[in-house]
Design an enzyme around this catalytic site. Structure first.
Site, PDB file in Angstrom:
ATOM      1  N   GLY A   1       0.504   8.680 -61.550  1.00 53.14           N
ATOM      2  CA  GLY A   1      -0.628   7.708 -61.816  1.00 53.14           C
ATOM      3  C   GLY A   1       0.123   6.447 -62.145  1.00 53.14           C
ATOM      4  O   GLY A   1      -0.814   5.541 -62.761  1.00 53.14           O
TER       5      GLY A   1
ATOM      6  N   GLY B   1       2.160   4.400 -60.635  1.00 57.38           N
ATOM      7  CA  GLY B   1       2.565   3.246 -59.742  1.00 57.38           C
ATOM      8  C   GLY B   1       4.010   3.431 -58.966  1.00 57.38           C
ATOM      9  O   GLY B   1       4.436   2.511 -58.475  1.00 57.38           O
TER      10      GLY B   1
ATOM     11  N   GLU C   1      -1.092  12.446 -46.687  1.00 54.94           N
ATOM     12  CA  GLU C   1      -2.049  11.783 -47.510  1.00 54.94           C
ATOM     13  C   GLU C   1      -2.964  11.092 -47.173  1.00 54.94           C
ATOM     14  O   GLU C   1      -4.165  11.103 -47.588  1.00 54.94           O
ATOM     15  CB  GLU C   1      -0.793  10.606 -48.088  1.00 54.94           C
ATOM     16  CG  GLU C   1      -1.629   9.902 -49.201  1.00 54.94           C
ATOM     17  CD  GLU C   1      -0.778   9.777 -50.495  1.00 54.94           C
ATOM     18  OE1 GLU C   1       0.384  10.109 -50.505  1.00 54.94           O
ATOM     19  OE2 GLU C   1      -1.033   8.895 -51.509  1.00 54.94           O
TER      20      GLU C   1
ATOM     21  N   ASP D   1       5.905   4.168 -49.226  1.00 50.33           N
ATOM     22  CA  ASP D   1       6.458   5.250 -50.169  1.00 50.33           C
ATOM     23  C   ASP D   1       7.191   6.267 -49.522  1.00 50.33           C
ATOM     24  O   ASP D   1       8.009   6.717 -49.856  1.00 50.33           O
ATOM     25  CB  ASP D   1       5.323   5.662 -50.962  1.00 50.33           C
ATOM     26  CG  ASP D   1       4.406   4.565 -51.623  1.00 50.33           C
ATOM     27  OD1 ASP D   1       4.965   3.390 -51.732  1.00 50.33           O
ATOM     28  OD2 ASP D   1       3.392   4.813 -52.147  1.00 50.33           O
TER      29      ASP D   1
HETATM   30  C1  GLA Z   1       0.524   2.304 -52.769  1.00 45.63           C
HETATM   31  C2  GLA Z   1       0.612   2.754 -51.212  1.00 45.63           C
HETATM   32  C3  GLA Z   1       1.751   2.025 -50.545  1.00 45.63           C
HETATM   33  C4  GLA Z   1       1.460   0.598 -50.706  1.00 45.63           C
HETATM   34  C5  GLA Z   1       1.325   0.236 -52.009  1.00 45.63           C
HETATM   35  C6  GLA Z   1       0.928  -1.266 -52.182  1.00 45.63           C
HETATM   36  O1  GLA Z   1       1.717   2.651 -53.186  1.00 45.63           O
HETATM   37  O2  GLA Z   1       0.924   4.201 -51.292  1.00 45.63           O
HETATM   38  O3  GLA Z   1       1.391   2.632 -49.226  1.00 45.63           O
HETATM   39  O4  GLA Z   1       0.374   0.005 -50.011  1.00 45.63           O
HETATM   40  O5  GLA Z   1       0.478   0.954 -52.793  1.00 45.63           O
HETATM   41  O6  GLA Z   1       2.237  -2.122 -52.200  1.00 45.63           O
END
Ligand code: GLA
Length: 375
Positions: A126, A128, A162, A174
């Site tokens: 969580g 980021g 996901e 990601d």
């Molecule tokens: C999350 C999502 C990504 C992207 C970012 C913002 O990490 O999983 O796909 O959209 O937010 O850049």
């Protein structure tokens, strides 16, 4: 923290038995995005690096007919008959990542064999830094167990897990960087063509992530709303994706859709400007501009992230700071002169503690290699 194959294999055998020859270790990294935020689901450009923080999944065979998984992070264990995996329903917890991947592997023609897994992630949850993609990709590799799969298929499969099973409508960034990153470099990804280009990261600039310790809950609404707003703006403008819009077109829209579109257009331009920038100072200015755009136009920041950016701005030797990832909490990413790191860490800790009563996590980010079996 980086784990050795031996220590991971020993921990696996303490739980599941067997000999070390039976245990395989798979590693998939978290990421920090340097530029191109919320642009991936508009077919735009992103510029992440993979981290040395990673999810490790160890695997051995079993003869029980079951997929058995233990999480070292929370001590929980789950078991499913492999034949039942295609019909398991979401539990809305960590195990959804495992089941989601198993289901997508079945669908893609890679049936899941009975196995014992142990999951141990050093990517903070969580924050980021993409703990989700790390567990997805490491699990996929462990369940594939050496069966070869094209990188792009692996990336898409993990993203589908996901989107469909975990229920988070994320873009491709990601999973892509988790699979394809190279040590020492940032990865420019074109989220339309799915082509990428590695550019070396200059060693004279340190990348530090600072965790606001506000846990972002991306599945809950706001991220989904932004995805929907971008789709609405795209339809109003009659473009294939917001990546194709211009600032002039953005200005024909009103209110929030105008601001959202301005962010996407300006942020895509900043990815290219960042790659072309000649100095750390120029790159740093682009960081601050990106943060302002995410805060004011895209409205995905929060007071804690804004405060971390302002604290960083006041420290000598900091080139730039911005929120990174989905937002609403999680981390900022900072470009710092390596000589200024001790001062940066001390000041950020002190000022954030004074403002919010919370000690932030600070991670030095080393651009690391993508997911692989670890031998
Ligand atoms: C999350 C999502 C990504 C992207 C970012 C913002 O990490 O999983 O796909 O959209 O937010 O850049």
């Amino acid at each position: 923290m980086v784990f050795t194959t031996e220590s991971l294999s020993d921990a696996h055998r303490r739980k599941w038995g067997g000999s070390s020859a039976d245990v395989k270790v798979y590693r998939a990294p978290g990421r920090v995005n340097l530029m191109g935020e919320h642009t991936d689901y508009t077919e735009g450009f992103v510029l992440p690096i993979a981290l040395d923080l990673a999810c490790y999944v160890t695997r051995s065979k079993n003869a029980s007919g079951e997929l058995r998984v233990v999480s070292e992070n929370n001590g929980q264990e789950r078991r499913w008959p492999t034949s039942a995996l295609p019909v398991v329903q979401p539990m809305h917890d960590w195990s959804d990542y495992i089941v989601g991947i198993a289901k997508e592997l079945f669908r893609a023609g890679y049936p899941v064999e009975p196995a014992n897994l142990r999951v141990h992630s050093t990517v903070p949850i969580g924050a980021g830094l993409s703990s989700s993609a790390a567990i997805e990709v490491a699990t996929a590799l462990a369940l594939l167990d050496g069966r070869s799969i094209p990188d792009i298929e692996l990336i898409q499969l993990c993203r589908r897990a996901e989107n469909r099973f975990v229920g988070m409508p994320c873009g491709v960034m990601d999973q892509y960087v988790c699979v394809k990153a190279g040590a020492g470099s940032m990865l420019e990804i074109d989220c339309r063509t799915l082509e990428s280009h590695a550019a070396p990261w200059p060693e004279e600039v340190a990348i530090l992530a600072v965790n606001s310790m506000v846990r972002h809950e991306l599945g809950q609404g706001a991220y989904r709303t932004r995805v929907a707003e971008c789709a609405e703006a795209r339809d109003l403008l009659g473009v294939r994706a917001l990546r194709d819009a211009t600032l002039d077109q953005a200005d024909t829209l009103h209110g929030e859709l105008r601001r959202r579109t301005r962010h996407i257009v300006s942020e895509n331009a900043r990815v290219h400007d960042f790659l072309a920038a000649g100095s750390p100072a120029e790159r740093g200015e682009l960081f601050y501009a990106s943060h302002a755009s995410l805060r004011d136009d895209y409205a995905v920041s929060c007071p804690e992230l804004d405060s971390l950016v302002e604290i960083a701005r006041g420290i000598e030797g900091v080139y730039g700071a911005r929120m990174t990832g989905g937002g609403f909490g999680g981390c900022t990413v900072n470009l710092v002169d390596p000589a200024a790191i001790p001062e940066f860490e001390a000041k950020v800790r002190q000022d954030y503690l004074a403002a919010y009563g919370v000690v932030p996590g600070i991670y030095r980010c080393m651009p690391s290699a993508g997911a692989a079996r670890q031998v």
